[in-house]
Design an enzyme around this catalytic site. Structure first.
Site, PDB file in Angstrom:
ATOM      1  N   THR A  80      24.850  25.030  60.747  1.00  0.00           N
ATOM      2  CA  THR A  80      23.543  25.464  61.259  1.00  0.00           C
ATOM      3  C   THR A  80      23.242  24.627  62.492  1.00  0.00           C
ATOM      4  O   THR A  80      23.037  23.409  62.381  1.00  0.00           O
ATOM      5  CB  THR A  80      22.436  25.238  60.208  1.00  0.00           C
ATOM      6  N   LYS A 114      15.391  19.379  59.916  1.00  0.00           N
ATOM      7  CA  LYS A 114      16.361  19.679  60.988  1.00  0.00           C
ATOM      8  C   LYS A 114      16.249  21.153  61.392  1.00  0.00           C
ATOM      9  O   LYS A 114      16.179  21.485  62.578  1.00  0.00           O
ATOM     10  CB  LYS A 114      17.783  19.375  60.494  1.00  0.00           C
ATOM     11  N   LYS A 167      19.177  32.620  61.172  1.00  0.00           N
ATOM     12  CA  LYS A 167      19.078  31.496  60.223  1.00  0.00           C
ATOM     13  C   LYS A 167      17.791  30.695  60.461  1.00  0.00           C
ATOM     14  O   LYS A 167      17.076  30.322  59.533  1.00  0.00           O
ATOM     15  CB  LYS A 167      20.322  30.620  60.391  1.00  0.00           C
ATOM     16  N   LEU A 182      29.944  21.589  60.154  1.00  0.00           N
ATOM     17  CA  LEU A 182      29.527  20.240  60.557  1.00  0.00           C
ATOM     18  C   LEU A 182      28.005  20.118  60.539  1.00  0.00           C
ATOM     19  O   LEU A 182      27.290  21.117  60.478  1.00  0.00           O
ATOM     20  CB  LEU A 182      30.071  19.942  61.960  1.00  0.00           C
ATOM     21  N   PRO A 183      27.484  18.876  60.629  1.00  0.00           N
ATOM     22  CA  PRO A 183      26.036  18.696  60.503  1.00  0.00           C
ATOM     23  C   PRO A 183      25.204  19.364  61.594  1.00  0.00           C
ATOM     24  O   PRO A 183      24.244  20.074  61.279  1.00  0.00           O
ATOM     25  CB  PRO A 183      25.868  17.166  60.553  1.00  0.00           C
TER      26      PRO A 183
HETATM   27  P1  NAD Z   1      27.459  17.241  55.066  1.00  0.00           P
HETATM   28  O1  NAD Z   1      26.862  16.160  55.886  1.00  0.00           O
HETATM   29  O2  NAD Z   1      27.567  17.086  53.594  1.00  0.00           O
HETATM   30  O3  NAD Z   1      28.953  17.574  55.616  1.00  0.00           O
HETATM   31  C1  NAD Z   1      29.329  17.501  56.951  1.00  0.00           C
HETATM   32  C2  NAD Z   1      30.734  16.934  57.007  1.00  0.00           C
HETATM   33  O4  NAD Z   1      31.198  16.968  58.361  1.00  0.00           O
HETATM   34  C3  NAD Z   1      30.809  15.465  56.575  1.00  0.00           C
HETATM   35  O5  NAD Z   1      31.735  15.354  55.520  1.00  0.00           O
HETATM   36  C4  NAD Z   1      31.261  14.720  57.818  1.00  0.00           C
HETATM   37  O6  NAD Z   1      32.122  13.623  57.537  1.00  0.00           O
HETATM   38  C5  NAD Z   1      31.990  15.820  58.567  1.00  0.00           C
HETATM   39  N1  NAD Z   1      32.103  15.601  60.012  1.00  0.00           N
HETATM   40  C6  NAD Z   1      31.118  15.337  60.904  1.00  0.00           C
HETATM   41  N2  NAD Z   1      31.620  15.281  62.156  1.00  0.00           N
HETATM   42  C7  NAD Z   1      32.943  15.521  62.045  1.00  0.00           C
HETATM   43  C8  NAD Z   1      34.015  15.602  62.983  1.00  0.00           C
HETATM   44  N3  NAD Z   1      33.826  15.422  64.288  1.00  0.00           N
HETATM   45  N4  NAD Z   1      35.255  15.865  62.515  1.00  0.00           N
HETATM   46  C9  NAD Z   1      35.463  16.047  61.196  1.00  0.00           C
HETATM   47  N5  NAD Z   1      34.495  15.998  60.257  1.00  0.00           N
HETATM   48  C10 NAD Z   1      33.251  15.734  60.681  1.00  0.00           C
HETATM   49  O7  NAD Z   1      26.637  18.570  55.433  1.00  0.00           O
HETATM   50  P2  NAD Z   1      26.544  19.931  54.584  1.00  0.00           P
HETATM   51  O8  NAD Z   1      25.430  19.828  53.609  1.00  0.00           O
HETATM   52  O9  NAD Z   1      27.911  20.309  54.107  1.00  0.00           O
HETATM   53  O10 NAD Z   1      26.018  20.921  55.726  1.00  0.00           O
HETATM   54  C11 NAD Z   1      26.884  21.400  56.741  1.00  0.00           C
HETATM   55  C12 NAD Z   1      26.118  22.389  57.584  1.00  0.00           C
HETATM   56  O11 NAD Z   1      25.656  23.465  56.752  1.00  0.00           O
HETATM   57  C13 NAD Z   1      24.857  21.793  58.248  1.00  0.00           C
HETATM   58  O12 NAD Z   1      24.743  22.324  59.541  1.00  0.00           O
HETATM   59  C14 NAD Z   1      23.733  22.250  57.330  1.00  0.00           C
HETATM   60  O13 NAD Z   1      22.496  22.381  58.033  1.00  0.00           O
HETATM   61  C15 NAD Z   1      24.244  23.599  56.879  1.00  0.00           C
HETATM   62  N6  NAD Z   1      23.717  24.063  55.575  1.00  0.00           N
HETATM   63  C16 NAD Z   1      23.621  23.191  54.536  1.00  0.00           C
HETATM   64  C17 NAD Z   1      23.108  23.652  53.320  1.00  0.00           C
HETATM   65  C18 NAD Z   1      22.994  22.709  52.133  1.00  0.00           C
HETATM   66  O14 NAD Z   1      22.320  23.072  51.157  1.00  0.00           O
HETATM   67  N7  NAD Z   1      23.656  21.530  52.142  1.00  0.00           N
HETATM   68  C19 NAD Z   1      22.702  24.979  53.173  1.00  0.00           C
HETATM   69  C20 NAD Z   1      22.852  25.861  54.246  1.00  0.00           C
HETATM   70  C21 NAD Z   1      23.366  25.369  55.452  1.00  0.00           C
END
Ligand code: NAD
Length: 295
Positions: free
Chosen positions: A91, A241, A166, A63-64
């Protein structure tokens, strides 16, 4: 093969879930965006997070931010079968990670914080690095699944330690990316070719990951975001973030992080001045060379 509940099928989670299905695991999935559930072919879409948590061996969340993770687990703790292993790959701040793991313990459940590095490309290829916080026993149970989604698994320490690792890594990444962009701008402003300067610094003591494999100057390196208008990659919004998390972690431990604080403020100025939250984080180059935007 395990039965897995997976919540959060965004840019990262969708790929991770697809890799688990590809490895033959049975997946129950949930996201607030219904189309994302359909994108995981072979998985069973659920009506709620609680449905996803029921009757599974392992429950994974991606999740975010911390508030989403705390809210999710608060809603689903009562739905888990005894012995369900919980893995949060988001994260988030180490405090929330520890607090949710403590609640899991009170429910008799093992929980790991397992944030990742490697971006969406690593998620798709199944080559993520996992930085894991939690017990040896819980990690031993998780290893096989983390192996499907990643290439490196590091045990950082007890609950919250994965998030701390991280935060430290991404703070350092922001610092050396900003420093690299600054040095390249200085050279170009004084008549150097950025490709020549990059080659010199790569072979000298200035070499670092941002310069060597993720060069921020347009046209120096093929296949990196700088050479496609800073599209894709690791977004400025996510980097800011992570830098906010680093500042919170520093405040809680009374650590001095002047370089991290400067990097955070540079990224914040860049985010606001250039409306660049949706660009790759190497676009910090534009803060030093705004004229690149005009070309
Ligand atoms: P994203 O926003 O694309 O995906 C998050 C998903 O969670 C969304 O689809 C949203 O609808 C869903 N969501 C939110 N609250 C919810 C709930 N209560 N129930 C069900 N679904 C819910 O984010 P992402 O890029 O996939 O990143 C996810 C995590 O990974 C973050 O914490 C980010 O910091 C970390 N991260 C991202 C990257 C990257 O390059 N994108 C790299 C390393 C780490």
């Amino acid at each position: 093969m395990a039965t897995i509940g997976f919540v959060g099928l965004g840019n990262m989670g969708g790929h991770m879930a697809r890799n688990l299905v590809g490895a033959g695991h049975e997946l129950k999935v949930f996201d607030l965006v219904p189309e994302l559930m359909e994108s995981v072919t072979g998985a069973a879409g659920q009506a709620s997070a609680a449905d996803t948590a029921a009757s599974v061996d392992v429950f994974i969340s991606m999740l975010p931010a911390g508030r989403h993770v705390a809210g999710l687990y608060n809603d689903v703790f009562d739905a888990f079968a005894p012995n369900t292993l919980l893995i949060d790959c988001s994260t988030i701040d180490p405090e929330t990670a520890r607090s949710v793991a403590q609640q899991a313990e009170q429910h008799g459940l093992d929980m790991l914080d397992a944030p990742v590095s490697g971006g969406t490309a690593g998620a798709e290829a199944g080559t993520l690095s996992f930085m894991v916080g939690g017990s040896d026993a819980a990690l031993a149970r998780a290893n096989e699944l983390l192996d499907v989604m990643g290439a490196n698994i590091f045990h950082a320490g007890p609950s919250g330690a994965g998030q701390i690792a991280k935060v430290c890594n991404n703070m350092l990444l922001a610092i050396h990316m900003a420093g690299t962009a600054e040095a390249l701008a200085l050279g170009v402003n004084n008549g150097l070719d950025p490709a020549v300067l990059s080659e010199i610094m790569k072979q000298s003591s200035g070499g670092n990951w941002s310069l060597n494999v993720y060069n921020p100057y347009p046209g120096v390196m093929e296949g990196v975001p700088a050479s496609r208008g800073y599209a894709g990659g690791f977004l400025v919004d996510l980097m800011t973030k992570d830098l906010d998390l680093a500042m919170d972690t520093a405040a809680q431990s009374r650590s001095s992080v002047p370089m991290g604080s400067l990097a955070k403020n540079l990224y914040r100025v860049h985010q606001q001045n250039h409306d660049s939250g949706g660009l790759d984080f190497s676009s910090i180059q534009l803060l030093y060379k705004p004229d690149l935007n005009e070309g």
